[in-house]
Design an enzyme around this catalytic site. Structure first.
Site, PDB file in Angstrom:
ATOM      1  N   SER A 177      60.250  46.363  68.150  1.00 40.99           N
ATOM      2  CA  SER A 177      58.792  46.339  68.154  1.00 40.99           C
ATOM      3  C   SER A 177      58.313  45.852  66.780  1.00 40.99           C
ATOM      4  CB  SER A 177      58.260  47.732  68.473  1.00 40.99           C
ATOM      5  OG  SER A 177      56.875  47.692  68.686  1.00 40.99           O
ATOM      6  N   GLY A 205      58.164  44.625  60.135  1.00 36.81           N
ATOM      7  CA  GLY A 205      57.332  43.465  59.797  1.00 36.81           C
ATOM      8  C   GLY A 205      57.560  43.015  58.365  1.00 36.81           C
ATOM      9  N   ASP A 241      59.993  41.925  56.623  1.00 34.11           N
ATOM     10  CA  ASP A 241      61.351  41.397  56.536  1.00 34.11           C
ATOM     11  C   ASP A 241      61.351  40.196  55.602  1.00 34.11           C
ATOM     12  OD1 ASP A 241      59.806  40.646  59.046  1.00 34.11           O
ATOM     13  OD2 ASP A 241      61.234  39.020  58.965  1.00 34.11           O
ATOM     14  N   GLU A 294      51.653  30.884  55.105  1.00 39.05           N
ATOM     15  CA  GLU A 294      51.996  32.221  55.607  1.00 39.05           C
ATOM     16  C   GLU A 294      51.840  33.319  54.553  1.00 39.05           C
ATOM     17  OE1 GLU A 294      56.213  32.464  55.933  1.00 39.05           O
ATOM     18  OE2 GLU A 294      56.197  34.003  57.490  1.00 39.05           O
TER      19      GLU A 294
HETATM   20  O1  LIG Z   1      63.013  34.624  61.606  1.00 43.63           O
HETATM   21  C1  LIG Z   1      63.000  35.582  60.628  1.00 43.63           C
HETATM   22  C2  LIG Z   1      62.010  36.678  60.925  1.00 43.63           C
HETATM   23  O2  LIG Z   1      60.753  36.080  61.194  1.00 43.63           O
HETATM   24  C3  LIG Z   1      59.712  36.914  61.570  1.00 43.63           C
HETATM   25  O3  LIG Z   1      59.158  37.595  60.462  1.00 43.63           O
HETATM   26  C4  LIG Z   1      58.155  36.981  59.712  1.00 43.63           C
HETATM   27  O4  LIG Z   1      57.193  36.304  60.517  1.00 43.63           O
HETATM   28  C5  LIG Z   1      56.484  37.124  61.461  1.00 43.63           C
HETATM   29  C6  LIG Z   1      55.495  36.222  62.134  1.00 43.63           C
HETATM   30  O5  LIG Z   1      54.520  35.761  61.260  1.00 43.63           O
HETATM   31  C7  LIG Z   1      55.816  38.304  60.775  1.00 43.63           C
HETATM   32  O6  LIG Z   1      55.336  39.191  61.731  1.00 43.63           O
HETATM   33  C8  LIG Z   1      56.796  39.047  59.864  1.00 43.63           C
HETATM   34  O7  LIG Z   1      56.071  39.995  59.127  1.00 43.63           O
HETATM   35  C9  LIG Z   1      57.419  38.030  58.916  1.00 43.63           C
HETATM   36  O8  LIG Z   1      58.260  38.679  58.006  1.00 43.63           O
HETATM   37  C10 LIG Z   1      60.086  37.897  62.654  1.00 43.63           C
HETATM   38  O9  LIG Z   1      59.061  38.834  62.889  1.00 43.63           O
HETATM   39  C11 LIG Z   1      61.354  38.619  62.327  1.00 43.63           C
HETATM   40  O10 LIG Z   1      61.711  39.502  63.347  1.00 43.63           O
HETATM   41  C12 LIG Z   1      62.440  37.564  62.106  1.00 43.63           C
HETATM   42  O11 LIG Z   1      63.651  38.159  61.881  1.00 43.63           O
END
Ligand SMILES: OC[C@H]1O[C@H](O[C@H]2O[C@H](CO)[C@@H](O)[C@H](O)[C@H]2O)[C@H](O)[C@@H](O)[C@@H]1O
Ligand code: CA
Length: 730
Positions: free
Chosen positions: A333, A451, A453, A657
């Site tokens: 989630s 989130g 990450d 971003e």
């Molecule tokens: O592919 C790597 C990671 O990408 C996502 O995380 C980042 O982008 C999301 C969308 O904007 C954002 O919700 C998150 O905070 C960012 O760090 C994804 O959500 C990760 O699960 C994925 O591993």
């Protein structure tokens, strides 16, 4: 009106700031100029080069006199391709298809005025106007235009007005998706697809058989799409998710059904949503909440509402709000915001006939999510009663950039005498068992669910942490659910069987007191375990080591957003935490000291110092306002918006971003982890980035008129403040 060369003629006008559909979609204004030119062919002949170039758009300025301003707003008559070529050749000196402050061209290009049918020339000067010219002509070209009449004010527009206009009129549309036959090709695209044969693929949950039938028909009718339609298993286990690894695909979302009386068939349309942008082309969890704050300000209630409806669908069919709706995210989630999001949408639609139903469904879904995801083990820590990000699953997360885990995995590959790829394959298929790695990836999955990450705050420990962010959000759920039941459902909400969980199967009714009690308990525990009065911050709590961590993070302000801090705690946070986390461009994710040294062996993580993210800013502004810290909220919003506006002006309209909030000149340059989404465009930005777009229009609402004007003049916060203080002294 008539004149020989050099004098102005009136050109029929449309609103200079209209949407490209209107501005470039309509050839009429140009046709009118062509007609007039034919009528005054003698004066055209007077140009002396009539046969050489029809519109004179890119001829050197000596062909006509430089235009003296007539007092009328100026318009240019431009040959799109020729001007684009000349502009890029002369001004894009680093050849990246953008005109920025790093290009070293002459920074001036002369163009013909429309009033003189291109005869008179004026200079377009400076990075901002030239880059706007590049952007406008790039878009005009997209619309198939060969020639355009361009208003000068469209190039010199106040940057705050321009960026807000782009966000409201263009970026939201560019980021909008709906999943149905009309655009499965676009929505199905996954820039993260790692397989040899990327193709559109959709998984349908067993509870939506009508969607299976619908997509199967589309696949049959349009074999050229190569659409793969698969029914999902009812039982979603980590093994099952791993078995889908070579067939990544979209997870179906909500659709509306309408009966077509003519064909006698049911028509299905996907409920729209907004994607973050860049490589993220699906419905994300917490991005959607942030985006909805911006959408509501932009009067796009339809899209914010669509996302709530899609979340309810996800909870009903997949058991949770997904990290995002792709098969590889099925067990994870993201930070939960559903109740606040639903309440904000409800506030805007409450006079519509289906509004009560909308709220009822949202609260059913939120209650189910609360019980089955966040207040259930393994996320619930039974000892403290607090919750953790701790999703199920195993293996290496496939959606990350391939090199992300090289440092970690190479020693294991070497130990087993394998290449990196061979080792990943063997580890993922459980042919090799490495318990240490299992522990690492348990926390890595948790980091991604959070989130944030990735970050050294959470690496190797996240699954054990009762974080301030998650528990603040759950407190808000508890308070919101209590309020919704009390105010909107007469304090007695009947829960339909399909929204009950195994743990609550006998709970036929919910009332507010249970939820109020839960909120009070959570607050008490957070005060006791997470709050550090000396430091003036809430810290995460390690449920295994049974101690508070010391990582200073902007997530401490989520306690203000949720309303769980006392006024005294809020004052202490403003006094002690804020100065440690406030930087040039707003709030930094965490302090430099907490992040620790970085280098080749310990690379920078994108959710640590010196990076700042839109959600951190938005939640903190809202939190400060909630507790009456108006000046702090305004200052932080100003700094963040200033940084975005300045990068937008200096770097060809860039909106990304995340930002390096310590870097005044080029804050959009972030190379940690997978780089920055939103930088890689040719000529013109098309979509910005979802939550930054939102933060911009949401943040503007916080600023007073004077601040907005100063922002438009690219005035740094300190300069603005000095001016205000000086004028207040009189
Ligand atoms: O592919 C790597 C990671 O990408 C996502 O995380 C980042 O982008 C999301 C969308 O904007 C954002 O919700 C998150 O905070 C960012 O760090 C994804 O959500 C990760 O699960 C994925 O591993
Ligand atoms: Ca350039």
């Amino acid at each position: 009106m008539t004149s020989s060369n050099g004098n102005h003629k009136r050109v029929p006008s449309i609103d200079p700031f209209s949407h490209p559909d209107v501005y470039y979609g309509d050839e009429d204004s140009l046709a009118r100029i062509r007609d007039r030119r034919r009528a005054f062919s003698t004066s055209v002949k007077d140009y002396g080069r009539g046969e050489i170039s029809e519109y004179l758009g890119t001829l050197p300025s000596r062909r006509g006199s430089h235009d003296e301003h007539s007092g009328q707003p100026r318009k240019f008559l431009i040959n799109v391709d020729e001007t684009l070529d000349a502009l890029l050749k002369q001004e894009d000196t680093d050849k990246n298809m953008q005109i920025t402050i790093e290009d070293v061209g002459p920074k001036v290009l002369s163009v013909g005025t429309a009033g003189s049918s291109g005869y008179n020339r004026v200079d377009v000067r400076g990075t901002y106007m030239l880059s706007n010219l590049l952007q406008e002509l790039t878009i005009a070209k997209d619309y198939g235009r060969k020639h355009v009449v361009l208003d000068e004010v469209r190039l010199s527009e106040n940057p705050v007005a321009r960026l807000s206009r782009l966000i409201k009129n263009s970026f939201w549309n560019a980021l909008t998706r709906r999943i149905d036959g009309s655009n499965i090709e676009v929505a199905g695209k996954d820039p993260k697809d790692w397989t040899d044969d990327p193709r559109p693929r959709i998984y349908i949950p067993p509870g939506a058989p009508e969607q299976f039938e619908y997509y199967s028909k589309i696949a049959e009718k349009h074999p050229e799409l190569r659409l793969d339609v698969i029914m999902l298993d009812a039982n979603i286990t980590p093994d099952y998710v791993m078995s889908l690894k070579e067939k990544p695909g979209l997870l179906a979302l909500a659709m509306t059904k309408k009966h077509d009386d003519e064909t006698g068939e049911d028509e299905y349309t996907g409920v729209p949503f907004v994607v973050p942008g860049g490589r993220f082309n699906e419905l994300y969890g917490w991005d959607s909440y942030m985006e909805s704050l911006g959408l509501l300000v932009s009067d796009r209630v339809d899209l914010a509402k669509g996302m709530v409806i899609n979340f309810c669908f996800e909870i009903k069919h997949y058991g949770k709000i997904l990290n995002a709706n792709r098969s590889y995210y099925l067990t994870r989630s993201q930070p939960p915001f559903l109740t606040d999001m639903a309440l904000r949408v409800y506030e805007r639609i409450k006079n519509e006939p289906d509004s009560r139903e909308f709220l009822r469904n949202a609260v059913f879904a939120a209650i189910k999510e609360y019980y089955s995801v966040w207040a259930a083990e393994p996320r619930l820590d039974p000892v403290t009663g607090l919750s953790r990000y701790r999703p199920e699953g195993w293996g290496v997360p496939p959606e990350t950039e391939p090199t992300h885990f090289i440092h970690l995995l190479m020693p294991y590959a070497e130990k087993h005498g394998m290449s990196f790829e061979e080792f990943v394959e063997a580890y993922n298929s459980r042919a090799i068992i490495e318990p240490e790695l299992d522990e690492y990836f348990l926390h890595d999955r948790a980091v991604r669910e959070s989130g944030h990450d990735t970050s050294y705050r959470l690496e190797r420990v996240c699954g054990n942490l009762a974080t301030v962010d998650l528990n603040s959000l759950l407190y808000k759920y508890e308070v919101d659910i209590a309020r919704i039941i009390r105010i909107h459902f007469n304090d007695r909400l009947e829960i339909p069987v399909e929204f009950r969980t195994p743990a609550t199967k006998d709970t036929a009714f919910e009332s507010s007191s249970t939820w109020d009690r839960r909120a009070r308990k959570r607050k008490q525990r957070m005060d006791q375990l997470l709050w550090d009065a000396d430091k003036g911050m809430f810290f995460d709590y390690d449920t295994v080591k049974q101690q508070r961590t010391g990582y200073e993070s902007a997530t401490t302000f989520w306690a203000l957003w949720a309303g769980l801090a006392t006024p005294a705690q809020a004052a202490t946070m403003v006094e002690k935490a804020l100065p440690r986390l406030e930087a040039y461009g707003g709030l930094v994710s965490g302090t430099e000291e907490s992040r620790g040294p970085v280098g080749l062996e310990r690379p920078n993580r994108q959710w640590d110092f010196p990076y700042g993210w839109a959600p951190q800013q938005m939640l903190a502004w809202t939190g400060f306002l909630r507790y009456g810290y108006q000046e702090e909220a305004e200052r932080l919003a100003y700094k963040w918006l200033y940084m975005i506006t300045k990068a937008f002006v200096d770097f060809n309209g860039v909106v990304v971003e995340k930002y390096d909030v310590t870097r005044p000149i080029d804050p959009h340059r972030v190379d940690a982890e997978y780089g920055n989404q939103g930088t890689d465009f040719k000529g013109a930005p098309r979509e910005g980035f979802g939550w930054v777009n939102a933060s911009y229009v949401y943040g503007l609402e916080i600023l007073n008129a004077h601040m907005r004007r100063s922002l438009g003049a690219i005035t740094p916060y300190e300069t603005w403040k000095k001016a205000v203080d000086a004028s207040d002294a009189f």
